[in-house]
Design a protein around this motif. Structure first.
Motif, PDB file in Angstrom:
ATOM      1  N   GLN A   1      15.755  30.174  -0.381  1.00 48.33           N
ATOM      2  CA  GLN A   1      16.478  31.043   0.616  1.00 48.33           C
ATOM      3  C   GLN A   1      16.763  32.304  -0.016  1.00 48.33           C
ATOM      4  O   GLN A   1      16.724  33.154   0.844  1.00 48.33           O
TER       5      GLN A   1
ATOM      6  N   ASN B   1      30.300  14.070  -4.830  1.00 53.98           N
ATOM      7  CA  ASN B   1      29.957  14.556  -3.552  1.00 53.98           C
ATOM      8  C   ASN B   1      28.373  13.953  -3.216  1.00 53.98           C
ATOM      9  O   ASN B   1      27.386  14.172  -4.022  1.00 53.98           O
TER      10      ASN B   1
ATOM     11  N   TYR C   1      25.884  14.940  -6.378  1.00 54.90           N
ATOM     12  CA  TYR C   1      26.575  15.908  -7.149  1.00 54.90           C
ATOM     13  C   TYR C   1      27.996  15.230  -7.617  1.00 54.90           C
ATOM     14  O   TYR C   1      29.023  15.635  -7.056  1.00 54.90           O
TER      15      TYR C   1
ATOM     16  N   ALA D   1      24.946  20.947   5.256  1.00 55.40           N
ATOM     17  CA  ALA D   1      24.334  19.586   5.881  1.00 55.40           C
ATOM     18  C   ALA D   1      23.433  19.001   4.929  1.00 55.40           C
ATOM     19  O   ALA D   1      23.097  17.671   4.850  1.00 55.40           O
ATOM     20  N   GLY D   2      22.745  19.737   3.734  1.00 55.35           N
ATOM     21  CA  GLY D   2      22.123  19.152   2.650  1.00 55.35           C
ATOM     22  C   GLY D   2      20.603  19.716   2.818  1.00 55.35           C
ATOM     23  O   GLY D   2      19.682  18.999   2.209  1.00 55.35           O
ATOM     24  N   LYS D   3      20.320  20.669   3.717  1.00 54.08           N
ATOM     25  CA  LYS D   3      18.959  20.866   3.978  1.00 54.08           C
ATOM     26  C   LYS D   3      18.272  21.589   2.702  1.00 54.08           C
ATOM     27  O   LYS D   3      16.987  21.328   2.110  1.00 54.08           O
TER      28      LYS D   3
ATOM     29  N   PRO E   1      23.886  22.265  10.223  1.00 55.26           N
ATOM     30  CA  PRO E   1      24.846  23.510   9.880  1.00 55.26           C
ATOM     31  C   PRO E   1      24.934  23.680   8.436  1.00 55.26           C
ATOM     32  O   PRO E   1      24.358  22.819   7.601  1.00 55.26           O
ATOM     33  N   ASN E   2      25.778  24.751   7.906  1.00 57.05           N
ATOM     34  CA  ASN E   2      26.020  24.910   6.295  1.00 57.05           C
ATOM     35  C   ASN E   2      26.466  23.575   5.676  1.00 57.05           C
ATOM     36  O   ASN E   2      27.106  22.833   6.552  1.00 57.05           O
TER      37      ASN E   2
HETATM   38  P1  ATP Z   1      23.455  26.213   3.762  1.00 50.27           P
HETATM   39  O1  ATP Z   1      22.871  26.479   4.634  1.00 50.27           O
HETATM   40  O2  ATP Z   1      24.893  26.430   3.712  1.00 50.27           O
HETATM   41  O3  ATP Z   1      22.687  26.213   2.260  1.00 50.27           O
HETATM   42  P2  ATP Z   1      22.397  23.435   3.430  1.00 50.27           P
HETATM   43  O4  ATP Z   1      22.275  22.335   4.611  1.00 50.27           O
HETATM   44  O5  ATP Z   1      21.299  23.884   2.890  1.00 50.27           O
HETATM   45  O6  ATP Z   1      23.646  24.555   3.531  1.00 50.27           O
HETATM   46  P3  ATP Z   1      23.298  22.203   0.749  1.00 50.27           P
HETATM   47  O7  ATP Z   1      22.939  23.740   0.032  1.00 50.27           O
HETATM   48  O8  ATP Z   1      21.908  21.390   0.627  1.00 50.27           O
HETATM   49  O9  ATP Z   1      23.315  22.518   2.170  1.00 50.27           O
HETATM   50  O10 ATP Z   1      24.382  21.641   0.248  1.00 50.27           O
HETATM   51  C1  ATP Z   1      24.612  20.231   0.622  1.00 50.27           C
HETATM   52  C2  ATP Z   1      26.120  19.876  -0.300  1.00 50.27           C
HETATM   53  O11 ATP Z   1      25.743  19.844  -1.486  1.00 50.27           O
HETATM   54  C3  ATP Z   1      27.186  20.691   0.311  1.00 50.27           C
HETATM   55  O12 ATP Z   1      28.135  19.923   0.265  1.00 50.27           O
HETATM   56  C4  ATP Z   1      27.258  21.578  -1.212  1.00 50.27           C
HETATM   57  O13 ATP Z   1      28.334  21.964  -1.511  1.00 50.27           O
HETATM   58  C5  ATP Z   1      26.403  20.707  -2.248  1.00 50.27           C
HETATM   59  N1  ATP Z   1      25.947  21.269  -3.421  1.00 50.27           N
HETATM   60  C6  ATP Z   1      24.576  21.815  -3.435  1.00 50.27           C
HETATM   61  N2  ATP Z   1      24.275  22.197  -4.277  1.00 50.27           N
HETATM   62  C7  ATP Z   1      25.150  21.729  -5.240  1.00 50.27           C
HETATM   63  C8  ATP Z   1      25.225  21.899  -6.767  1.00 50.27           C
HETATM   64  N3  ATP Z   1      24.335  22.394  -7.519  1.00 50.27           N
HETATM   65  N4  ATP Z   1      26.325  21.311  -7.356  1.00 50.27           N
HETATM   66  C9  ATP Z   1      27.174  20.987  -6.779  1.00 50.27           C
HETATM   67  N5  ATP Z   1      27.335  20.760  -5.327  1.00 50.27           N
HETATM   68  C10 ATP Z   1      26.265  20.944  -4.607  1.00 50.27           C
END
Ligand code: ATP
Length: 234
Positions: free
Chosen positions: A77, A14, A11, A38-40, A35-36
Motif C-alpha cells: 500500500q 485479535n 495478532y 477488514a484484513g485485506k 472497509p478499513n
Molecule cells: P486498511 O485498509 O485500513 O489497511 P485492511 O483491510 O488492510 O485495512 P489489515 O491492515 O489487514 O486491514 O488489518 C486487519 C486487522 O489486523 C486490524 O484490526 C489491524 O489493526 C490488525 N493488524 C494488522 N497488522 C497488525 C500488526 N502488525 N499487529 C497487530 N495487529 C495488526
C-alpha cells in the motif's frame, strides 16, 4: 489455479484474518473489497510470503520457496522507492535484487518502463514523479519476474482522478498476462477493474462472485449483508 485454504492470522487475541478460503482462476482480476481493518493487507501479505499465517495454506501450484517468490509480484500500500534514482535505474536495481543478471535486468527495465507508460520519464528521478507515476513504477517493479499472480494493495485509493485512470487502464491491460488480485475499500474501483469480488469484513469473506451476481444476492438477502457491513462498503 491458486488455492487459499483456511488462512488465519492472529495478532495476540485479535483475529486479523479468519479461516479464509478461496480460489483464483488464472487470468482473472479479483478485487478484495472491504472497509478499513477488514484484513485485506494481512491477507495479501500472507499470500506474498511477507508474514507467516497462524494457520492455513496458500497453494500456487509450486513447491519450493524460491519458486514461490518468482511466481508472485506484490505492491504494498505504501511502497518504498529510492527517490534519488531514476525510474529505469530503480528497475534495474530491483531486477538485480531479484536475481536477474545486470544485462537481463536492464532489458527487463526497458521493456517494463515502456509497458507501464513511463518511457518518457525513464531518466527522471523518482522524486519528480506524481503519485500515479510512482504507482505505475511500483507495478513495473512487481512485474519484474513476470509473476503468475500480481497482488496490488490499494493501488488507486490515494490517487487523483488522472492517476487513478492511468493505473486502472494499466491493470486492465495487465490482466491479459497475469492473474491480478488487488485490494480496495472503494466499491467503484472494484466495480471498474475486477471480474470478481471477494467481499471481506472483520477478517472473513462474507460474499464472493461477479458484482452483478453479488448485487442480486444482496437483493434477495439484504438483511444478512447489511447487518454485517457498514454502509460505505455497499
Ligand atoms: P486498511 O485498509 O485500513 O489497511 P485492511 O483491510 O488492510 O485495512 P489489515 O491492515 O489487514 O486491514 O488489518 C486487519 C486487522 O489486523 C486490524 O484490526 C489491524 O489493526 C490488525 N493488524 C494488522 N497488522 C497488525 C500488526 N502488525 N499487529 C497487530 N495487529 C495488526
Amino acid at each position: 489455479m491458486i488455492k487459499v485454504d483456511q488462512l488465519t492470522k492472529l495478532y495476540g487475541k485479535n483475529t486479523a484474518v479468519k479461516s479464509l478460503s478461496f480460489q483464483l482462476s488464472l487470468g482473472n482480476c479479483i478485487a478484495l473489497l472491504g472497509p478499513n481493518g477488514a484484513g485485506k493487507t494481512t491477507t495479501l501479505r500472507m499470500m506474498s510470503g511477507l508474514i507467516r499465517p497462524t494457520s492455513g495454506s496458500i497453494n500456487l501450484g509450486t513447491s519450493n520457496h524460491k519458486d514461490i517468490r518468482r511466481e508472485i509480484g506484490y505492491l504494498p500500500q505504501h511502497p518504498h522507492f529510492h527517490l534519488w534514482m531514476t525510474g529505469k535505474e530503480f528497475l534495474i536495481y530491483v531486477g538485480q535484487l531479484a536475481y536477474l543478471s545486470k544485462k537481463e535486468a536492464r532489458k527487463k527495465a526497458e521493456l517494463l518502463i515502456e509497458r507501464v507508460g513511463l518511457k518518457d520519464a525513464a531518466k527522471r528521478k523518482i522524486a519528480t514523479y506524481s503519485g500515479g507515476m510512482k504507482q505505475r513504477l511500483g507495478i513495473a517493479q512487481a512485474m519484474i519476474h513476470r509473476p503468475k499472480l500480481l497482488m496490488l494493495d490499494e493501488p488507486v485509493s490515494a490517487l487523483d482522478p488522472i492517476g487513478r485512470r492511468d493505473v486502472l487502464n494499466l491493470m486492465e491491460e495487465l490482466k491479459r498476462e497475469t492473474t491480478l488480485l488487488f485490494s480496495t475499500h472503494i466499491l467503484s474501483d472494484a466495480e471498474e477493474a475486477s471480474d470478481e469480488i471477494l467481499l471481506m469484513h472483520k477478517g472473513s469473506i462474507v460474499e464472493s462472485g461477479p458484482l452483478d451476481q453479488l448485487r442480486k444476492r444482496h437483493h434477495v438477502d439484504k438483511i444478512s449483508i447489511q447487518s454485517e457491513l457498514p454502509p460505505e462498503v455497499l
